[in-house]
Design an enzyme around this catalytic site. Structure first.
Site, mmCIF file in Angstrom:
data_model
loop_
_atom_site.group_PDB
_atom_site.id
_atom_site.type_symbol
_atom_site.label_atom_id
_atom_site.label_comp_id
_atom_site.label_asym_id
_atom_site.label_seq_id
_atom_site.Cartn_x
_atom_site.Cartn_y
_atom_site.Cartn_z
ATOM 1 C CB SER A 153 -0.886 0.012 1.252
ATOM 2 O OG SER A 153 -1.471 1.298 1.414
ATOM 3 C CE1 TYR A 206 -4.786 -1.623 4.629
ATOM 4 C CE2 TYR A 206 -3.377 0.257 4.143
ATOM 5 C CZ TYR A 206 -4.206 -0.760 3.712
ATOM 6 O OH TYR A 206 -4.470 -0.906 2.374
ATOM 7 C CB ALA A 234 2.751 -2.402 11.235
ATOM 8 C CB ILE A 244 -7.778 2.053 -5.345
ATOM 9 C CG1 ILE A 244 -6.243 2.054 -5.543
ATOM 10 C CG2 ILE A 244 -8.501 1.448 -6.548
ATOM 11 C CD1 ILE A 244 -5.735 2.853 -6.709
HETATM 12 P P1 NAI Z 1 -12.153 -4.662 -0.925
HETATM 13 O O1 NAI Z 1 -12.716 -4.601 0.448
HETATM 14 O O2 NAI Z 1 -12.957 -4.159 -2.046
HETATM 15 O O3 NAI Z 1 -11.681 -6.155 -1.240
HETATM 16 C C1 NAI Z 1 -10.985 -6.913 -0.308
HETATM 17 C C2 NAI Z 1 -11.417 -8.353 -0.443
HETATM 18 O O4 NAI Z 1 -10.633 -9.126 0.486
HETATM 19 C C3 NAI Z 1 -12.882 -8.568 -0.094
HETATM 20 O O5 NAI Z 1 -13.510 -9.326 -1.104
HETATM 21 C C4 NAI Z 1 -12.833 -9.312 1.214
HETATM 22 O O6 NAI Z 1 -13.923 -10.221 1.396
HETATM 23 C C5 NAI Z 1 -11.512 -10.045 1.104
HETATM 24 N N1 NAI Z 1 -11.007 -10.437 2.407
HETATM 25 C C6 NAI Z 1 -10.794 -9.641 3.477
HETATM 26 N N2 NAI Z 1 -10.359 -10.363 4.508
HETATM 27 C C7 NAI Z 1 -10.301 -11.646 4.078
HETATM 28 C C8 NAI Z 1 -9.934 -12.865 4.696
HETATM 29 N N3 NAI Z 1 -9.550 -12.918 5.986
HETATM 30 N N4 NAI Z 1 -9.964 -13.999 3.970
HETATM 31 C C9 NAI Z 1 -10.376 -13.958 2.684
HETATM 32 N N5 NAI Z 1 -10.755 -12.845 2.044
HETATM 33 C C10 NAI Z 1 -10.708 -11.691 2.745
HETATM 34 O O7 NAI Z 1 -10.756 -3.886 -0.824
HETATM 35 P P2 NAI Z 1 -9.743 -3.378 -1.950
HETATM 36 O O8 NAI Z 1 -9.704 -1.911 -1.847
HETATM 37 O O9 NAI Z 1 -10.008 -4.029 -3.231
HETATM 38 O O10 NAI Z 1 -8.363 -3.909 -1.334
HETATM 39 C C11 NAI Z 1 -7.673 -5.022 -1.859
HETATM 40 C C12 NAI Z 1 -6.236 -4.950 -1.374
HETATM 41 O O11 NAI Z 1 -5.623 -3.756 -1.851
HETATM 42 C C13 NAI Z 1 -6.094 -4.938 0.146
HETATM 43 O O12 NAI Z 1 -4.977 -5.723 0.512
HETATM 44 C C14 NAI Z 1 -5.824 -3.477 0.436
HETATM 45 O O13 NAI Z 1 -5.094 -3.306 1.635
HETATM 46 C C15 NAI Z 1 -5.013 -3.080 -0.783
HETATM 47 N N6 NAI Z 1 -5.017 -1.644 -1.025
HETATM 48 C C16 NAI Z 1 -6.181 -0.965 -1.288
HETATM 49 C C17 NAI Z 1 -6.148 0.390 -1.508
HETATM 50 C C18 NAI Z 1 -7.370 1.188 -1.766
HETATM 51 O O14 NAI Z 1 -7.284 2.436 -1.779
HETATM 52 N N7 NAI Z 1 -8.522 0.572 -2.013
HETATM 53 C C19 NAI Z 1 -4.881 1.139 -1.478
HETATM 54 C C20 NAI Z 1 -3.719 0.327 -1.201
HETATM 55 C C21 NAI Z 1 -3.805 -1.017 -0.992
#
Ligand code: NAI
Length: 264
Positions: free
Chosen positions: A143, A156, A158, A189
């Site tokens: 991130s 987050y 860390a 995003i």
């Molecule tokens: P999102 O919430 O739309 O998607 C995350 C997905 O991970 C969800 O489908 C959720 O059910 C799944 N998930 C969460 N915990 C889980 C677990 N214990 N086991 C299985 N599935 C699990 O979030 P987004 O924004 O698409 O994020 C995806 C990745 O991108 C994350 O790692 C986030 O930290 C990273 N990220 C997102 C940013 C943003 O601005 N949206 C910026 C930088 C990084």
């Protein structure tokens, strides 16, 4: 370099977090590039929707409803793949709490999902690639929080810093076996994660809403590209790192962040 370097026909990818946001966009794009995609997530309904998107375009999706903190279940799902060329470890949660209010439970929960869940996925994938002598690509999701810091981002950030360290370490350990390992560190995003809040406390929720509105306003003002990102912006970075287009790239952090941070 021919555009065919992005062609994933005949390859198999495993994507965690595939039920939503960046994971879904990545799963769909990898399938569009020709890969068979194994989609894992703890949200079975979201997985069904992702599979429908892939199948509508003639792609192939296999679904694994699971929690990435369940190491044995995750390993079993990865090992069920007939072959594995690409791991995209994307599942994660948002968490915000000031340092002085952060509890052990906060820390455990965020590290369990955002770091250990990625570690377990990487371990299972690398073991399978080594056993089958596949020259694979592993993509982790870090991130921009690692570059910029910010209030509330202790747990987050860390966890994401640990993901970067995992990425660099594993890259040095399996490179000679033909396995590349890289991280993507997106900026802000627009996804369900940034629109909703994973935490229970209403006060915390309100604080997060304000913080997110503030961040978004700041982002549109100061980012060189003048906008927040879309999941597809990150999915294209994942495709690049997953494909032969990045054949000489390993141990790196790719930053689809609109230019909001420009580290060396
Ligand atoms: P999102 O919430 O739309 O998607 C995350 C997905 O991970 C969800 O489908 C959720 O059910 C799944 N998930 C969460 N915990 C889980 C677990 N214990 N086991 C299985 N599935 C699990 O979030 P987004 O924004 O698409 O994020 C995806 C990745 O991108 C994350 O790692 C986030 O930290 C990273 N990220 C997102 C940013 C943003 O601005 N949206 C910026 C930088 C990084």
């Amino acid at each position: 370099m021919a555009v065919s370097a992005y062609d994933l026909t005949g390859r198999t990818a495993f994507v965690t977090g595939a039920a939503s946001g960046i994971g879904r966009a990545s799963a769909v794009l990898l399938a569009q590039a020709g890969a068979t995609v194994h989609c894992a997530d703890r949200d079975p309904h979201g997985l069904d929707e992702t599979a429908a998107l892939i199948k509508d375009e003639g792609g192939t999706a296999h679904l694994h409803p699971l929690d990435v903190t369940d190491r044995a279940r995750l390993q079993q799902a990865v090992e069920s793949c007939e072959r594995l060329d690409i791991m995209a470890a994307i599942a994660g949660i948002m968490h915000s709490s000031p340092v002085l209010e952060t509890t052990e439970a906060d820390l455990d929960r965020v590290l369990d999902i955002n770091f250990k869940g990625v570690l377990y996925a990487c371990q299972a994938a690398a073991r399978l690639m080594l056993a089958r002598q596949v020259r694979g690509s592993i993509v982790t999701m870090a991130s921009g929080a690692v570059d910029t810091g910010g209030p509330g981002l202790l747990c987050y950030g860390a966890a994401k810093a640990a993901v970067v360290q995992l990425t660099k370490t594993l890259a040095t350990e399996v490179g000679r076996d033909g396995i590349r390992v890289n991280a993507v560190a997106p900026g802000w995003i627009r996804t369900p994660m940034t629109n909703r809040h994973d935490d229970e406390a209403q006060t915390q929720r309100q604080a997060q809403t304000q913080a997110q509105a503030h961040t978004e306003a700041l982002m549109t003002r100061i980012a060189p590209l003048g906008r927040v990102g879309e999941p597809e912006d990150v999915a294209h970075a994942v495709l690049y790192l997953a494909s032969d287009a990045s054949a000489f790239t390993t141990g790196q952090i790719l930053r689809p962040n609109g230019g909001v941070a420009m580290p060396w």
